[in-house]
Motif scaffolding. Structure first.
Motif, PDB file in Angstrom:
ATOM      1  N   SER A 114       0.889  -1.215   0.045  1.00 51.00           N
ATOM      2  CA  SER A 114       0.131  -0.125  -0.159  1.00 51.00           C
ATOM      3  C   SER A 114       0.904   1.274   0.021  1.00 51.00           C
ATOM      4  N   ASP A 115       0.644   2.072  -1.082  1.00 50.16           N
ATOM      5  CA  ASP A 115       1.477   3.461  -1.008  1.00 50.16           C
ATOM      6  C   ASP A 115       0.432   4.330  -1.010  1.00 50.16           C
ATOM      7  N   PRO A 116       0.982   5.445  -0.186  1.00 49.98           N
ATOM      8  CA  PRO A 116      -0.124   6.619  -0.157  1.00 49.98           C
ATOM      9  C   PRO A 116      -0.321   7.470  -1.112  1.00 49.98           C
ATOM     10  N   LEU A 117      -1.464   8.031  -1.275  1.00 50.34           N
ATOM     11  CA  LEU A 117      -1.744   8.680  -2.572  1.00 50.34           C
ATOM     12  C   LEU A 117      -0.861   9.628  -2.728  1.00 50.34           C
ATOM     13  N   GLY A 118      -0.029   9.959  -3.625  1.00 52.83           N
ATOM     14  CA  GLY A 118       1.132  11.088  -3.526  1.00 52.83           C
ATOM     15  C   GLY A 118       2.328  10.258  -3.484  1.00 52.83           C
ATOM     16  N   ALA A 119       2.435   8.861  -3.274  1.00 58.22           N
ATOM     17  CA  ALA A 119       3.859   8.504  -3.655  1.00 58.22           C
ATOM     18  C   ALA A 119       4.295   8.346  -4.981  1.00 58.22           C
ATOM     19  N   ARG A 120       5.476   8.885  -5.205  1.00 60.31           N
ATOM     20  CA  ARG A 120       5.804   9.041  -6.614  1.00 60.31           C
ATOM     21  C   ARG A 120       6.967   8.098  -7.173  1.00 60.31           C
ATOM     22  N   GLN A 121       7.761   7.743  -5.974  1.00 58.13           N
ATOM     23  CA  GLN A 121       9.001   7.027  -6.121  1.00 58.13           C
ATOM     24  C   GLN A 121       9.368   6.460  -4.785  1.00 58.13           C
ATOM     25  N   MET A 122      10.553   5.574  -4.699  1.00 60.25           N
ATOM     26  CA  MET A 122      11.371   5.535  -3.416  1.00 60.25           C
ATOM     27  C   MET A 122      12.589   5.977  -3.623  1.00 60.25           C
ATOM     28  N   ALA A 123      13.270   6.176  -2.670  1.00 52.66           N
ATOM     29  CA  ALA A 123      14.584   6.459  -2.648  1.00 52.66           C
ATOM     30  C   ALA A 123      15.362   5.589  -1.868  1.00 52.66           C
ATOM     31  N   SER A 124      16.421   4.973  -2.492  1.00 53.05           N
ATOM     32  CA  SER A 124      17.306   4.020  -1.713  1.00 53.05           C
ATOM     33  C   SER A 124      18.743   4.572  -1.455  1.00 53.05           C
ATOM     34  N   LEU A 125      19.029   4.315  -0.263  1.00 54.27           N
ATOM     35  CA  LEU A 125      20.676   4.709   0.053  1.00 54.27           C
ATOM     36  C   LEU A 125      21.520   3.300   0.538  1.00 54.27           C
ATOM     37  N   ASP A 126      22.453   3.166  -0.238  1.00 54.45           N
ATOM     38  CA  ASP A 126      23.540   2.099   0.102  1.00 54.45           C
ATOM     39  C   ASP A 126      24.434   2.897   1.068  1.00 54.45           C
ATOM     40  N   ILE A 127      24.580   2.437   2.205  1.00 58.54           N
ATOM     41  CA  ILE A 127      25.303   3.094   3.174  1.00 58.54           C
ATOM     42  C   ILE A 127      26.838   2.571   3.309  1.00 58.54           C
ATOM     43  N   ASP A 128      27.626   3.707   3.310  1.00 59.36           N
ATOM     44  CA  ASP A 128      29.273   3.199   3.276  1.00 59.36           C
ATOM     45  C   ASP A 128      29.794   3.946   4.489  1.00 59.36           C
ATOM     46  N   LEU A 129      28.955   4.698   5.320  1.00 62.01           N
ATOM     47  CA  LEU A 129      29.546   5.361   6.699  1.00 62.01           C
ATOM     48  C   LEU A 129      28.284   5.747   7.477  1.00 62.01           C
ATOM     49  N   VAL A 130      28.426   5.457   8.743  1.00 65.49           N
ATOM     50  CA  VAL A 130      27.291   5.925   9.912  1.00 65.49           C
ATOM     51  C   VAL A 130      28.009   6.666  10.797  1.00 65.49           C
ATOM     52  N   GLN A 131      27.685   7.789  10.808  1.00 63.49           N
ATOM     53  CA  GLN A 131      28.415   8.776  12.026  1.00 63.49           C
ATOM     54  C   GLN A 131      27.430   9.071  13.016  1.00 63.49           C
ATOM     55  N   THR A 132      27.556   9.380  14.210  1.00 66.07           N
ATOM     56  CA  THR A 132      26.968   9.750  15.250  1.00 66.07           C
ATOM     57  C   THR A 132      27.867  11.130  16.012  1.00 66.07           C
ATOM     58  N   SER A 133      26.923  12.038  16.440  1.00 67.13           N
ATOM     59  CA  SER A 133      27.558  13.084  17.073  1.00 67.13           C
ATOM     60  C   SER A 133      26.581  13.593  18.189  1.00 67.13           C
ATOM     61  N   CYS A 134      27.283  14.451  19.045  1.00 66.59           N
ATOM     62  CA  CYS A 134      26.386  14.704  20.459  1.00 66.59           C
ATOM     63  C   CYS A 134      25.249  15.469  20.339  1.00 66.59           C
ATOM     64  N   GLY A 135      24.820  16.149  19.323  1.00 65.24           N
ATOM     65  CA  GLY A 135      23.356  16.713  18.944  1.00 65.24           C
ATOM     66  C   GLY A 135      23.260  18.098  20.095  1.00 65.24           C
ATOM     67  N   PHE A 136      24.307  18.545  20.917  1.00 66.12           N
ATOM     68  CA  PHE A 136      24.100  19.397  22.084  1.00 66.12           C
ATOM     69  C   PHE A 136      23.330  20.628  21.421  1.00 66.12           C
ATOM     70  N   GLY A 137      23.616  20.913  20.185  1.00 67.53           N
ATOM     71  CA  GLY A 137      23.074  22.061  19.756  1.00 67.53           C
ATOM     72  C   GLY A 137      21.404  21.881  18.743  1.00 67.53           C
ATOM     73  N   VAL A 138      21.016  20.846  19.437  1.00 60.61           N
ATOM     74  CA  VAL A 138      19.625  20.644  18.761  1.00 60.61           C
ATOM     75  C   VAL A 138      18.543  20.856  19.710  1.00 60.61           C
ATOM     76  N   PRO A 139      17.719  21.970  19.385  1.00 60.64           N
ATOM     77  CA  PRO A 139      16.650  22.260  20.474  1.00 60.64           C
ATOM     78  C   PRO A 139      15.556  21.033  20.860  1.00 60.64           C
ATOM     79  N   LEU A 140      15.093  21.150  22.050  1.00 54.77           N
ATOM     80  CA  LEU A 140      13.915  20.177  22.345  1.00 54.77           C
ATOM     81  C   LEU A 140      12.580  20.523  21.905  1.00 54.77           C
ATOM     82  N   PHE A 141      11.996  19.826  21.263  1.00 52.19           N
ATOM     83  CA  PHE A 141      10.595  20.059  20.763  1.00 52.19           C
ATOM     84  C   PHE A 141       9.694  18.864  21.064  1.00 52.19           C
ATOM     85  N   ASP A 142       8.462  19.115  21.531  1.00 57.11           N
ATOM     86  CA  ASP A 142       7.395  18.059  21.564  1.00 57.11           C
ATOM     87  C   ASP A 142       6.707  18.009  20.340  1.00 57.11           C
ATOM     88  N   TYR A 143       6.545  16.563  20.410  1.00 61.04           N
ATOM     89  CA  TYR A 143       6.001  16.175  18.969  1.00 61.04           C
ATOM     90  C   TYR A 143       4.334  16.031  19.240  1.00 61.04           C
TER      91      TYR A 143
END
Length: 188
Positions: A114-143
């Motif tokens: 089932s694809d939602p109305l408006g689905a035009r394509q899929m994007a695929s990513l073959d990953i060669d590197l995963v990087q994590t960092s602190c995120g201290f500058g990302v503000p807090l938001f409530d969803y």
């Protein structure tokens, strides 16, 4: 301090599943850099080095044009709730067209056919590197929830001129005039 990994591990997998938004970044050597927000409800982890997402119709199609020419793609998640963290997936992206057998298989296997109305394509990513960092500058938001606007827009557009006509008008070329390949004949 940033840490690098060759693939998505169990901790990173769990972090991704908890997020409500991610950002896709692409560019070519001669184009503008494009960064787009995406909802995670259409995101799937296929393995430690491959992810896909259903790409919904929008006002442009930069990701398709850029990955077609250059292939470089970065997907970024950042925590707006809980402990601070940024996670980036680097690699080679490509577009999976709606009229392809691969799209049909992934739609069945990953999205309950089932694809939602408006689905035009899929994007695929073959990953060669995963990087994590602190995120201290990302503000807090409530969803607060997902906006219904894009779904309502797609419903209205389908009734008006049709999504296919809109895509032909707005999604065949990037803002820099690069072809997206959206309506080209499939390769034999």
């Amino acid at each position: 301090m940033a840490k690098q990994y060759p693939d998505i591990d169990a901790v990173q997998h769990e972090f991704i599943l908890k997020q409500k938004i991610f950002f896709t970044a692409t560019a070519t050597a001669e184009s503008r850099v494009n960064v787009s927000p995406r909802p995670t409800d259409h995101f799937r982890i296929l393995g430690p080095n491959r992810v896909i997402y259903l790409d919904l119709t929008g006002s442009g199609n930069e990701t398709a044009a850029h990955t077609r020419i250059d292939g470089r793609m970065t997907i970024m998640f950042c925590s707006f709730e809980g402990p601070p963290k940024i996670l980036r997936l680097y690699g080679r992206g490509r577009i999976i067209r709606r009229d392809s057998a691969e799209y049909a298989t992934l739609l069945a296997d990953q999205f309950g056919n089932s694809d939602p109305l408006g689905a035009r394509q899929m994007a695929s990513l073959d990953i060669d590197l995963v990087q994590t960092s602190c995120g201290f500058g990302v503000p807090l938001f409530d969803y607060a929830g997902e906006r219904p606007t894009l779904t309502r827009w797609a419903e209205a557009k389908e009734k008006d001129i049709g999504l296919d006509a809109y895509r032909r008008q707005k999604n065949q070329f990037s803002i820099d005039g690069l072809p997206t390949g959206l309506f080209e004949e499939p390769a034999e």
